[in-house]
Design an enzyme around this catalytic site. Structure first.
Site, PDB file in Angstrom:
ATOM      1  CG  ASN A   7      43.313  38.197  41.767  1.00 14.37           C
ATOM      2  OD1 ASN A   7      43.048  38.348  42.960  1.00 14.37           O
ATOM      3  ND2 ASN A   7      44.537  37.962  41.338  1.00 14.37           N
ATOM      4  NE  ARG A  97      45.341  35.813  45.213  1.00 10.16           N
ATOM      5  CZ  ARG A  97      45.374  36.928  45.940  1.00 10.16           C
ATOM      6  NH1 ARG A  97      44.607  37.961  45.609  1.00 10.16           N
ATOM      7  NH2 ARG A  97      46.146  37.016  47.001  1.00 10.16           N
ATOM      8  CG  HIS A 185      51.588  36.270  48.508  1.00  9.44           C
ATOM      9  ND1 HIS A 185      52.385  36.962  49.403  1.00  9.44           N
ATOM     10  CD2 HIS A 185      50.537  37.083  48.232  1.00  9.44           C
ATOM     11  CE1 HIS A 185      51.846  38.142  49.644  1.00  9.44           C
ATOM     12  NE2 HIS A 185      50.718  38.240  48.942  1.00  9.44           N
ATOM     13  CG  HIS A 213      54.343  37.772  46.231  1.00 11.06           C
ATOM     14  ND1 HIS A 213      53.723  37.385  45.058  1.00 11.06           N
ATOM     15  CD2 HIS A 213      53.603  38.802  46.721  1.00 11.06           C
ATOM     16  CE1 HIS A 213      52.660  38.145  44.861  1.00 11.06           C
ATOM     17  NE2 HIS A 213      52.568  39.001  45.863  1.00 11.06           N
ATOM     18  CG  LEU A 214      59.708  41.276  48.010  1.00 12.55           C
ATOM     19  CD1 LEU A 214      61.075  41.910  47.880  1.00 12.55           C
ATOM     20  CD2 LEU A 214      59.428  40.876  49.452  1.00 12.55           C
ATOM     21  N   GLY A 215      55.078  42.843  47.375  1.00 12.60           N
ATOM     22  CA  GLY A 215      54.121  43.813  46.875  1.00 12.60           C
ATOM     23  C   GLY A 215      53.628  44.627  48.049  1.00 12.60           C
ATOM     24  CG  ASN A 216      49.883  47.048  50.100  1.00 11.27           C
ATOM     25  OD1 ASN A 216      50.598  47.921  50.580  1.00 11.27           O
ATOM     26  ND2 ASN A 216      48.677  46.789  50.558  1.00 11.27           N
ATOM     27  N   GLY A 217      51.461  43.345  50.006  1.00  8.81           N
ATOM     28  CA  GLY A 217      51.661  42.211  50.901  1.00  8.81           C
ATOM     29  C   GLY A 217      52.950  41.523  50.509  1.00  8.81           C
ATOM     30  NE  ARG A 246      48.563  42.839  54.550  1.00  5.41           N
ATOM     31  CZ  ARG A 246      48.485  41.895  53.611  1.00  5.41           C
ATOM     32  NH1 ARG A 246      48.756  40.639  53.925  1.00  5.41           N
ATOM     33  NH2 ARG A 246      48.144  42.193  52.387  1.00  5.41           N
ATOM     34  CD  GLU A 389      48.928  36.455  42.414  1.00  7.05           C
ATOM     35  OE1 GLU A 389      49.112  36.032  43.567  1.00  7.05           O
ATOM     36  OE2 GLU A 389      48.387  37.559  42.178  1.00  7.05           O
TER      37      GLU A 389
END
Length: 403
Positions: A7, A97, A185, A213-217, A246, A389
Site C-alpha cells: 500500500n 493498492r 477510497h 471514510h474519515l481519515g487525513n483524506g 485538503r 484495506e
C-alpha cells in the site's frame, strides 16, 4: 497461499503478508508480518516491522535509495527475529493498492506492461499515489522477478456511479476527454459495506448504506444494492469534504480569482488546496483532528472554527448521500477519525435525530470496533467499522487467482 500486500503512499510504504487457506474467513486474520517505511523530510527511512508472534524491529536507514530501503524491508521477512518465511520465493502473489484506475478498471487485474502504462498515464490525476504504486511494482519486479502482481484500484468500486452522478456540467467535449467523477477510497467503502451486512446479518442487496471514510483524506459513499451510486470525491481526491490539509469542494471561481488577481501558478494552487488548506489551513494548528480538538478545548478560536466547518461539511455531505439513496438503513464510520473520534460521530449523528437516528452515548465512547452504536429504537443502524484495506486487497487477489 502467501499474499504480500503493498500500500504505497507519497511518504510511506506499508506492507503485510497474509497466509490464506482454501477458504476466505469472514473476519480479517492477523497478518504474519507487517512492515512499514516512513520517509522523513530529511530523507531518512524509518522502518518498523512486527510479526504475529510479537517480534518487533525498528531501524533508521540513511543515504540509500528507496529501492535499497524497500529491499531491506523485504529481507526482514526471512531474516533475524522477524523471520516468518524461509525464502522470498514462498510468496505466491503480490497485491497493490492503486489509487487511480480511470474508467478502464473496475475489477482487480493481473499487472502487465499495458496495466503499468495505464497506471503511469493516470499519474497526473493522482500525483501523490500512482507514481508510488508504480515504484512498488517495479521494486517487486527487481526483488522477486516474475511473481504474479495484482492491482486493486480505489476508483474501481465507483465505476457503478450513474451518469448523472459521474458527469460534471462542463462542455461536453471535455466530458469526452474523461473528465468525470471517479471517486476514491473505493476499497475501504466496499469492504465496510460488506462488513456492515455481515455484522447486521442482513443481505447487502437490501441495505441503503452511507459509509464515512474519515481519515487525513475524507470521503463518503452512498451504497445501494451493494453498488456505489454517489460519492463525494471526484475527478481527483481533492473534491468533497474538508480534510486534514485538503480544502475539499470550493467555489471554482476562487481559483480564477487567485490566477487573475495574484498570479498564482498551477503549482502554487496545488500546494494551497492539497497541502495548506483543510483543518491545517483554518486552524493554523495541525492537519491532525486530535490536535485541533485539543486546541479548541483550550479556547483557540481558529481551531473551533476548523471543527465547526468540518462538522458542517460532513453533515452536508451525508445529507447529499441521503438524497441519492432516498432513505437510509445503515450509517458507517471508518478510518482514523471515523474509528477513533466519538465526538465526530456524535456531532455527525445529532443532525439526523429528526429521522429517528439515535446513538448510544456509552457505546460511542467505548472505543467500539465493528459494533453497532445505535440505540435499540433507532431507525438507522450506526456502525463503527475498522477498515481493512489490505485484507480486502488480499481477498481480491485470492479470488482472481482462483479463476
Amino acid at each position: 497461499m502467501k499474499i504480500l500486500i503493498l500500500n504505497a503512499g507519497s511518504s510511506s510504504q506499508k506492507s503485510c503478508l497474509y497466509d490464506m487457506t482454501s477458504t476466505i474467513p469472514n473476519l480479517a486474520p492477523q497478518p504474519l508480518w507487517v512492515g512499514k517505511i516512513n520517509w522523513t523530510e530529511d530523507h531518512q527511512a524509518e522502518i518498523t516491522v512486527k510479526t504475529a508472534t510479537g517480534a518487533k524491529l525498528q531501524e533508521t536507514l540513511t543515504d540509500d535509495s528507496r529501492q535499497v530501503q524497500f529491499t531491506h524491508l523485504l529481507s526482514t521477512l526471512t531474516n533475524s527475529t522477524t523471520k516468518v518465511i524461509d525464502d522470498l520465493a514462498a510468496i505466491d502473489v503480490v497485491g497493490h493498492r492503486v489509487v487511480h484506475g480511470g474508467q478502464n478498471y473496475q475489477e482487480a487485474v493481473i499487472i502487465t506492461e499495458e496495466v503499468k502504462q495505464a497506471i503511469a498515464h493516470l499519474c497526473n490525476l493522482a500525483p501523490a499515489h500512482n507514481p508510488a504504486a508504480l515504484s512498488g511494482i517495479e521494486a517487486i519486479e527487481n526483488s522477486l522477478g516474475n511473481i504474479p502482481q495484482i492491482a486493486v484500484f480505489d476508483t474501481g468500486f465507483h465505476q457503478t456511479l450513474p451518469e448523472a452522478a459521474a458527469t460534471y456540467p462542463i462542455p461536453y467535449h471535455l466530458v469526452q476527454q474523461d473528465i468525470r467523477r471517479y471517486g476514491f477510497h473505493g476499497i475501504s467503502h466496499q469492504y465496510c459495506a460488506n462488513r456492515a451486512a455481515e455484522i447486521l446479518g442482513q443481505d447487502l442487496q437490501s441495505l441503503r448504506i452511507i459509509t464515512c471514510h474519515l481519515g487525513n483524506g475524507c470521503s463518503l459513499a452512498a451504497i445501494k444494492n451493494g453498488c456505489s451510486i454517489d460519492t463525494t470525491m471526484g475527478f481527483t481526491p481533492l473534491d468533497g469534504l474538508m480534510m486534514g490539509s485538503r480544502s475539499g469542494s470550493i467555489d471554482p471561481g476562487i481559483l480564477i480569482y487567485l490566477l487573475q488577481q495574484y498570479n498564482y501558478s498551477s503549482q502554487e494552487l496545488d500546494n494551497v488546496l492539497n497541502k495548506a488548506s483543510g483543518l491545517k489551513g483554518i486552524s493554523g494548528v495541525s492537519s491532525d483532528l486530535r490536535e485541533v480538538i485539543a486546541a479548541k478545548d483550550q479556547g483557540n478560536q481558529r481551531a473551533q472554527l476548523a471543527w465547526d466547518i468540518y462538522v458542517h461539511r460532513l453533515r452536508s455531505g451525508i445529507g447529499a448521500m441521503l438524497a441519492s439513496l432516498q432513505g437510509l438503513d445503515v450509517l458507517v464510520f471508518t478510518a482514523g477519525v471515523g474509528e477513533n473520534s466519538p465526538a465526530i460521530r456524535q456531532a455527525a449523528c445529532e443532525a439526523w435525530g429528526f429521522l429517528g437516528l439515535k446513538i448510544d452515548s456509552a457505546k460511542n465512547h467505548q472505543q467500539p470496533i465493528d459494533v453497532d452504536i445505535a440505540t435499540p429504537d433507532s431507525t438507522v443502524r450506526v456502525l463503527v467499522i475498522e477498515t481493512q484495506e489490505d485484507w480486502a486487497i488480499a481477498q481480491q487477489c485470492w479470488k482472481l487467482l482462483q479463476k
